[in-house]
Design a protein around this motif. Structure first.
Motif, PDB file in Angstrom:
ATOM      1  N   ILE A  34       0.774  -1.067  -0.049  1.00 52.47           N
ATOM      2  CA  ILE A  34      -0.067  -0.058   0.200  1.00 52.47           C
ATOM      3  C   ILE A  34       0.985   1.345  -0.072  1.00 52.47           C
ATOM      4  N   PHE A  35       0.612   2.124  -0.897  1.00 54.80           N
ATOM      5  CA  PHE A  35       1.440   3.215  -0.991  1.00 54.80           C
ATOM      6  C   PHE A  35       0.298   4.408  -0.855  1.00 54.80           C
ATOM      7  N   LEU A  36       0.815   5.098   0.288  1.00 55.77           N
ATOM      8  CA  LEU A  36      -0.166   6.169   0.927  1.00 55.77           C
ATOM      9  C   LEU A  36       0.478   7.533   0.754  1.00 55.77           C
ATOM     10  N   ASP A  37      -0.330   8.586   0.079  1.00 52.14           N
ATOM     11  CA  ASP A  37       0.149   9.713   0.183  1.00 52.14           C
ATOM     12  C   ASP A  37      -0.211  10.666   1.274  1.00 52.14           C
ATOM     13  N   LEU A  38       0.403  10.991   2.462  1.00 52.29           N
ATOM     14  CA  LEU A  38      -0.226  11.487   3.417  1.00 52.29           C
ATOM     15  C   LEU A  38       0.241  13.112   3.309  1.00 52.29           C
ATOM     16  N   ARG A  39      -0.842  13.896   3.778  1.00 59.28           N
ATOM     17  CA  ARG A  39      -0.847  15.409   3.511  1.00 59.28           C
ATOM     18  C   ARG A  39      -1.004  16.157   4.626  1.00 59.28           C
ATOM     19  N   ASP A  40      -0.300  17.146   4.879  1.00 60.30           N
ATOM     20  CA  ASP A  40      -0.571  18.319   5.931  1.00 60.30           C
ATOM     21  C   ASP A  40      -0.319  19.456   5.263  1.00 60.30           C
ATOM     22  N   ARG A  41      -0.148  20.452   5.964  1.00 55.14           N
ATOM     23  CA  ARG A  41      -0.128  22.008   5.659  1.00 55.14           C
ATOM     24  C   ARG A  41       1.153  22.165   5.088  1.00 55.14           C
ATOM     25  N   GLU A  42       2.295  21.455   5.434  1.00 53.73           N
ATOM     26  CA  GLU A  42       3.569  21.592   4.633  1.00 53.73           C
ATOM     27  C   GLU A  42       3.881  20.975   3.423  1.00 53.73           C
ATOM     28  N   GLY A  43       2.841  19.971   3.235  1.00 54.78           N
ATOM     29  CA  GLY A  43       3.217  19.025   1.957  1.00 54.78           C
ATOM     30  C   GLY A  43       2.867  17.742   2.231  1.00 54.78           C
ATOM     31  N   LEU A  44       3.288  16.952   1.007  1.00 51.61           N
ATOM     32  CA  LEU A  44       2.929  15.614   1.078  1.00 51.61           C
ATOM     33  C   LEU A  44       4.026  14.751   1.201  1.00 51.61           C
ATOM     34  N   ILE A  45       3.949  13.333   1.654  1.00 52.31           N
ATOM     35  CA  ILE A  45       4.882  12.409   1.913  1.00 52.31           C
ATOM     36  C   ILE A  45       4.436  11.149   1.595  1.00 52.31           C
ATOM     37  N   GLN A  46       5.423  10.070   1.201  1.00 52.89           N
ATOM     38  CA  GLN A  46       4.805   8.839   0.490  1.00 52.89           C
ATOM     39  C   GLN A  46       5.279   7.838   1.951  1.00 52.89           C
ATOM     40  N   VAL A  47       3.947   7.178   2.368  1.00 52.57           N
ATOM     41  CA  VAL A  47       4.127   6.048   3.071  1.00 52.57           C
ATOM     42  C   VAL A  47       3.873   4.691   2.566  1.00 52.57           C
ATOM     43  N   VAL A  48       4.892   3.836   2.871  1.00 53.13           N
ATOM     44  CA  VAL A  48       4.620   2.510   2.350  1.00 53.13           C
ATOM     45  C   VAL A  48       4.117   1.441   3.536  1.00 53.13           C
ATOM     46  N   TYR A  49       3.232   0.725   3.253  1.00 47.11           N
ATOM     47  CA  TYR A  49       2.776  -0.503   4.204  1.00 47.11           C
ATOM     48  C   TYR A  49       3.011  -1.758   3.509  1.00 47.11           C
ATOM     49  N   ASP A  50       3.938  -2.547   4.102  1.00 48.62           N
ATOM     50  CA  ASP A  50       4.264  -3.812   3.385  1.00 48.62           C
ATOM     51  C   ASP A  50       3.218  -4.901   4.246  1.00 48.62           C
ATOM     52  N   PRO A  51       2.771  -5.845   3.605  1.00 48.48           N
ATOM     53  CA  PRO A  51       2.050  -6.792   4.140  1.00 48.48           C
ATOM     54  C   PRO A  51       2.809  -7.734   5.162  1.00 48.48           C
ATOM     55  N   ASP A  52       4.178  -7.493   5.247  1.00 46.26           N
ATOM     56  CA  ASP A  52       4.822  -8.167   6.389  1.00 46.26           C
ATOM     57  C   ASP A  52       4.434  -7.760   7.754  1.00 46.26           C
ATOM     58  N   LEU A  53       4.224  -6.454   7.830  1.00 49.13           N
ATOM     59  CA  LEU A  53       3.806  -5.871   9.186  1.00 49.13           C
ATOM     60  C   LEU A  53       2.172  -6.126   9.132  1.00 49.13           C
ATOM     61  N   ASN A  54       1.840  -7.323   9.436  1.00 49.62           N
ATOM     62  CA  ASN A  54       0.302  -7.779   9.037  1.00 49.62           C
ATOM     63  C   ASN A  54      -0.484  -6.902   9.365  1.00 49.62           C
ATOM     64  N   ASP A  55      -0.733  -6.774  10.753  1.00 55.67           N
ATOM     65  CA  ASP A  55      -1.816  -6.164  11.461  1.00 55.67           C
ATOM     66  C   ASP A  55      -2.304  -4.733  10.747  1.00 55.67           C
ATOM     67  N   VAL A  56      -1.128  -4.137  10.744  1.00 55.61           N
ATOM     68  CA  VAL A  56      -1.288  -2.561  10.439  1.00 55.61           C
ATOM     69  C   VAL A  56      -1.630  -2.527   8.938  1.00 55.61           C
ATOM     70  N   PHE A  57      -1.231  -3.573   8.192  1.00 55.35           N
ATOM     71  CA  PHE A  57      -1.187  -3.670   6.775  1.00 55.35           C
ATOM     72  C   PHE A  57      -3.032  -3.616   6.505  1.00 55.35           C
ATOM     73  N   GLU A  58      -3.475  -4.523   7.276  1.00 52.99           N
ATOM     74  CA  GLU A  58      -4.899  -4.884   7.320  1.00 52.99           C
ATOM     75  C   GLU A  58      -5.587  -3.575   7.436  1.00 52.99           C
ATOM     76  N   LEU A  59      -5.228  -2.707   8.586  1.00 48.15           N
ATOM     77  CA  LEU A  59      -5.675  -1.289   8.706  1.00 48.15           C
ATOM     78  C   LEU A  59      -5.573  -0.472   7.806  1.00 48.15           C
ATOM     79  N   ALA A  60      -4.497  -0.509   7.162  1.00 48.81           N
ATOM     80  CA  ALA A  60      -3.905   0.363   6.203  1.00 48.81           C
ATOM     81  C   ALA A  60      -4.930   0.245   4.853  1.00 48.81           C
ATOM     82  N   SER A  61      -5.247  -0.916   4.775  1.00 52.92           N
ATOM     83  CA  SER A  61      -6.010  -1.385   3.391  1.00 52.92           C
ATOM     84  C   SER A  61      -7.398  -0.720   3.630  1.00 52.92           C
TER      85      SER A  61
END
Lengths: 595, 595
Positions: A34-61
């Motif tokens: 999962i590639f997540l573009d996270l945005r705040d007032r100062e700009g965007l950043i890419q966050v990567v969620y890999d299925p290896d971190l299983n529980d968080v990946f589920e939530l990220a999806s």
């Protein structure tokens, strides 16, 4: 809740663990990652969620657009092939370790990606979503930087920020006042100020010497794209300073603003008299990026046997001026008709033209419906005075001077755009030596306002010859926009009374409306001068947008309504009774179509 | 026109020629020499005109108070015997060489020296003269320094200055809104904002993260000495910050303000719960400079055979509390009667008292009209709990808890003044853990406002037990004044709807009034919290004045009128017709006496 703003994370943080909060700009599942573009007032950043971190990946999806989330993760450099140079944080990404959904978002009523698809009404109704778009947010951030820089400059130059009332008396700026019923004095009304003009003059009379205020002003006018019922002025007034000194100080302010925020060196602002601006550009706010100019030719045409030219050429109030457009001989008949229609908006009754097909071929080389009225000498003089070249067109304006200026001034701007002649630069200037008054429908009107001082005349001379007097006023113009205007003010009661009389305000009426000002002028009033900048316009210019609604957080529609809060609204009848007013005429509700 | 401000000339300029402009503060002919006190914004300076410079001397002898003049002269040191240590420029004077009268002044309608002789009405009518008095001018200069310092602090901490509308929808802050008829939507009205509360919350929903604005707010209330129809707030809102973080940041701001402008170190602000503040001081804004405290004694009096004490002592909503005043046994019967009358204003039905004439003499040593109801044990316990000493007085409040708090809290302040117990220091604190709601006349009211978040309860729990919930709110208090108040806001739709229902706002009414807020809460609203400071009160406190009119340039009278401009005034009937409203009740004119 955060260690950094999203937009502030960079290569120097690689290997660090960061905590970010913001909104899901976009979330994609690419090949099980999962590639997540996270945005705040100062700009965007890419966050990567890999299925290896299983529980968080589920939530990220489960993430959808505009969820508000907290992300913890490790900063890592992107492989060279994935570096995104268009993104401030494009060299790095976050390997997501933890994820908290702070707040979910229902399906959005606006498209965040294709805002062109959103109607203006929808954008204003869901303004809090529209303002999340980076280009909208950046303009308001920039506006905040402008006001901060302006304040720092003025604070540093001994100007005092002093607040003036919003609930006040009707002022005579020409537009309609907003009224506020008084409860204590039933039947009477406050007015919202169109500007703090008289209060800032009173502050000079109080001895404050240098005043400024970034202040809301109000006009109940029919709105256009660049008008809003409430707008903001950078309002400035000084004592004991000449117009030159006020111009120098405010020029320095605008120069420093452009230097600091846009890294632009505006250079010294040239000065131009009102007379020259009207003569050469048909406008008191000439856009100097446009090379086209008006050229006066009345003297060449005063003897031709063609009333359309000869009339205005011999009328003391008339004017005949031409614009030469390089390469304009390529204009089709249809395009010329369009220009004719265009000048018609400004009151011109027609638009004569002359194409220069071959400069060296004499009368044979020019083509014009009015050629039969012109002899060879006149044509030759016209070509010479305009500096015509083969392939050019010359367009004629002949009418009352003000119609020629307005119509040909507007045509100049249109042709500059059409022929792509407008250079990409910043062209500031001062326009000075305005007339004190202009005569409209037999009455005199103040070109600036009734408190502007004339240059070099006595009160008696002013009254005897109103139209000849020049005012000690100045407008700062940038790229064809009036950024600000000001003047030396009258600081003497006789002169102020004379100015009122010229404007058709009887001594009695003056006493009733401006008695306090006339009275105040009796007690050692210092010479004073000031200026007001339109902040909204300044921000529009500096951020390159055409709509005033793009530089305000919560603007109103062109019918002066707020689709977000649904203002205005019906009032409580009990409250109206307390105010001693009643509604006598109701109009259609806001959600009914305006026709 | 000047080389220096008057107040800026000092010993380092001796021997230099200077040019000054300003106003004649005073002009005296002493033994054939004219001593002129010239005043400008920065201070006063003495100018001496000697008859040797004959022509200028003649002119100087015509000067009267408040003439505006330009002076050229030589800076010279005063002889030691003539040095004026009370004057910033008291070590030097100007030997006048040249003099220009810039503007004369008619005889003044106000006394500039003895302003106590000027009525408040006259001072406001000739405000431009009243503001020339140095103590008036200095306060506005100081106000400008405060706003400048606040802005620098907030700009430096990443807060964005964002403007919110003045023409908006009625807000529910409790006070009466000022209304503005809409011309486009006849019969409908804008309201002037009582605060930008909902707009700043919307800005957090827009992602701006840290917002501030120094902004005018409006309340159409009956005025008191410290109220004005328009007042100014330092308005702050943040996202993703806890109440602790908001308190820490704003505490830092106020600390830095006092440090920079008054060289005062406020130290760390202690925190006190609302419960403790009400218990010890009978106020949610306790003045900690006053050492007097309320001491609860219901447990000691619950069994006495005196209804006045026993009733409240056994009523779950009642309270019995005493104040011990050191040395208070000296109060005469008349003075005690005065105190009784004073607490009566706050609803107390009486004020029992006990003088401790001799602590060691048991029942013989105390004197009290209620002594007959108290046995020796009760008296001894009372003396012990209050720490009474010989010569003290103990004053009793017994009533509903809110009446006791209000009456005894007010009495505490009065006695602190009367007995000169209030120390001369700065005592800031935070009051926290407010209840969410209070019950008045059977209905619930928000102690802060309806958008304040509770701590540690669910929406269901809040609705089930409204009075038990505490809010995540905080007030900054300084020397008994509430400088500012704020809270964490509700950022979730269910909780907001529950809060509305507790306040007796039906879902339907909530939808109509706050539909846009409830809707906005659906789209990933971040947790947010903020605070608003009353700027006028802050300036009053820092400049040591009791009247809000002393810290505003152009304030209104207590009947919300402006004697200077004569606002409000009658409106043009044509304009009223355009607005679709009519005056149905006229009141007395402003110059008729208000009765």
């Amino acid at each position: 809740m955060r260690s950094h703003y999203c937009g502030d994370v960079n290569k120097s943080h690689v290997g660090e663990e960061v905590t970010l909060v913001g909104w899901v700009n976009r979330s994609r599942d690419l090949g099980g990652v999962i590639f997540l573009d996270l945005r705040d007032r100062e700009g965007l950043i890419q966050v990567v969620y890999d299925p290896d971190l299983n529980d968080v990946f589920e939530l990220a999806s489960t993430l959808r657009g505009e969820f508000c989330v907290q992300v913890k993760g490790l900063v890592r450099a992107r492989p060279d092939s994935q570096i995104n140079k268009d993104m401030k944080t494009g060299e790095i990404e976050i390997l997501g370790k933890d994820l908290t959904i702070i707040n979910t978002a229902a399906p959005l009523p606006l498209s965040m990606d294709n805002h062109q698809n959103n109607s203006e009404e929808q954008r204003l109704k869901y303004r809090y979503l529209d303002l999340r778009r980076p280009e909208m947010a950046e303009r308001l951030v920039f506006r905040s930087k402008i006001t901060s820089a302006v304040r720092r400059f003025l604070d540093g130059n001994g100007f005092l920020d002093i607040e003036t009332p919003i609930l006040t008396k009707a002022t005579p700026e020409g537009a309609r006042d907003y009224l506020v019923p008084s409860r204590t004095y039933k039947g009477q009304f406050f007015a919202l100020p169109q500007s703090p003009q008289l209060f800032k003059q009173l502050l000079m009379m109080s001895g404050f010497d240098r005043y400024y205020q970034i202040v809301k002003c109000f006009r109940d006018e029919d709105l256009r794209a660049d008008r809003q019922p409430e707008f903001t002025q950078i309002d400035i007034e000084t004592s004991f300073m000449t117009s030159d000194q006020v111009m120098a100080k405010t020029e320095e302010m605008v120069q420093s603003l452009f230097k600091e925020l846009l890294s632009v060196d505006l250079g010294e602002f040239p000065r131009m008299t009102y007379e020259e601006a009207m003569r050469r550009f048909g406008s008191d706010k000439p856009d100097l990026r446009n090379p086209l100019e008006l050229v006066d030719v009345a003297d060449l045409l005063k003897d031709v046997d063609f009333k359309v030219f000869q009339g205005p050429a011999t009328d003391p109030d008339g004017r005949v001026a031409v614009i030469r457009v390089p390469g304009g001989a390529s204009l089709s008949r249809k395009q010329i008709d369009e220009c004719t229609k265009y000048v018609g908006i400004y009151g011109a009754k027609g638009l004569a033209w002359m194409k220069v097909n071959d400069l060296d071929a004499g009368m044979e080389g020019v083509q014009s419906p009015v050629l039969k009225f012109l002899n060879e000498q006149v044509v030759s003089d016209l070509l010479q005075r305009t500096g015509a070249q083969s392939g050019d067109i010359i367009l004629f304006g002949a009418d009352k001077a003000n119609v020629v200026a307005e119509a040909m001034g507007a045509l100049r701007l249109k042709l500059g755009e059409d022929f792509n002649l407008v250079s990409d630069e910043w062209r500031p200037l001062w326009v000075v030596d305005f007339p004190m008054f202009e005569k409209i429908d037999g009455g005199y009107h103040a070109v600036h306002h009734p408190f502007t001082a004339p240059t070099g005349v006595t009160a008696e001379e002013l009254e005897a010859n109103p139209t000849e007097a020049l005012s000690d006023a100045y407008d700062m113009v940038l790229n064809g926009c009036e950024l600000g205007g000001g003047s030396v003010r009258i600081h003497n009661q006789e002169m102020q009374s004379a100015a009122f009389r010229v404007l058709g305000i009887s001594d009695e009426e003056a006493q009733e409306k401006f008695g306090f000002l006339l009275e105040a002028l009796r007690y050692g009033t210092p010479p004073h001068a000031g200026l007001a900048f339109g902040l909204d316009r300044l921000v529009m210019l500096m951020t390159g947008t055409q709509s005033i609604r793009d530089v305000m957080a919560f603007p109103k529609t062109t019918t002066a309504a707020c689709p977000l809060t649904n203002a205005p609204g019906y009032a409580n009848p009990v409250q109206l009774a307390e105010l001693g007013v009643a509604v006598i005429e109701k109009e259609k509700a806001k959600d009914e179509p305006t026709t």
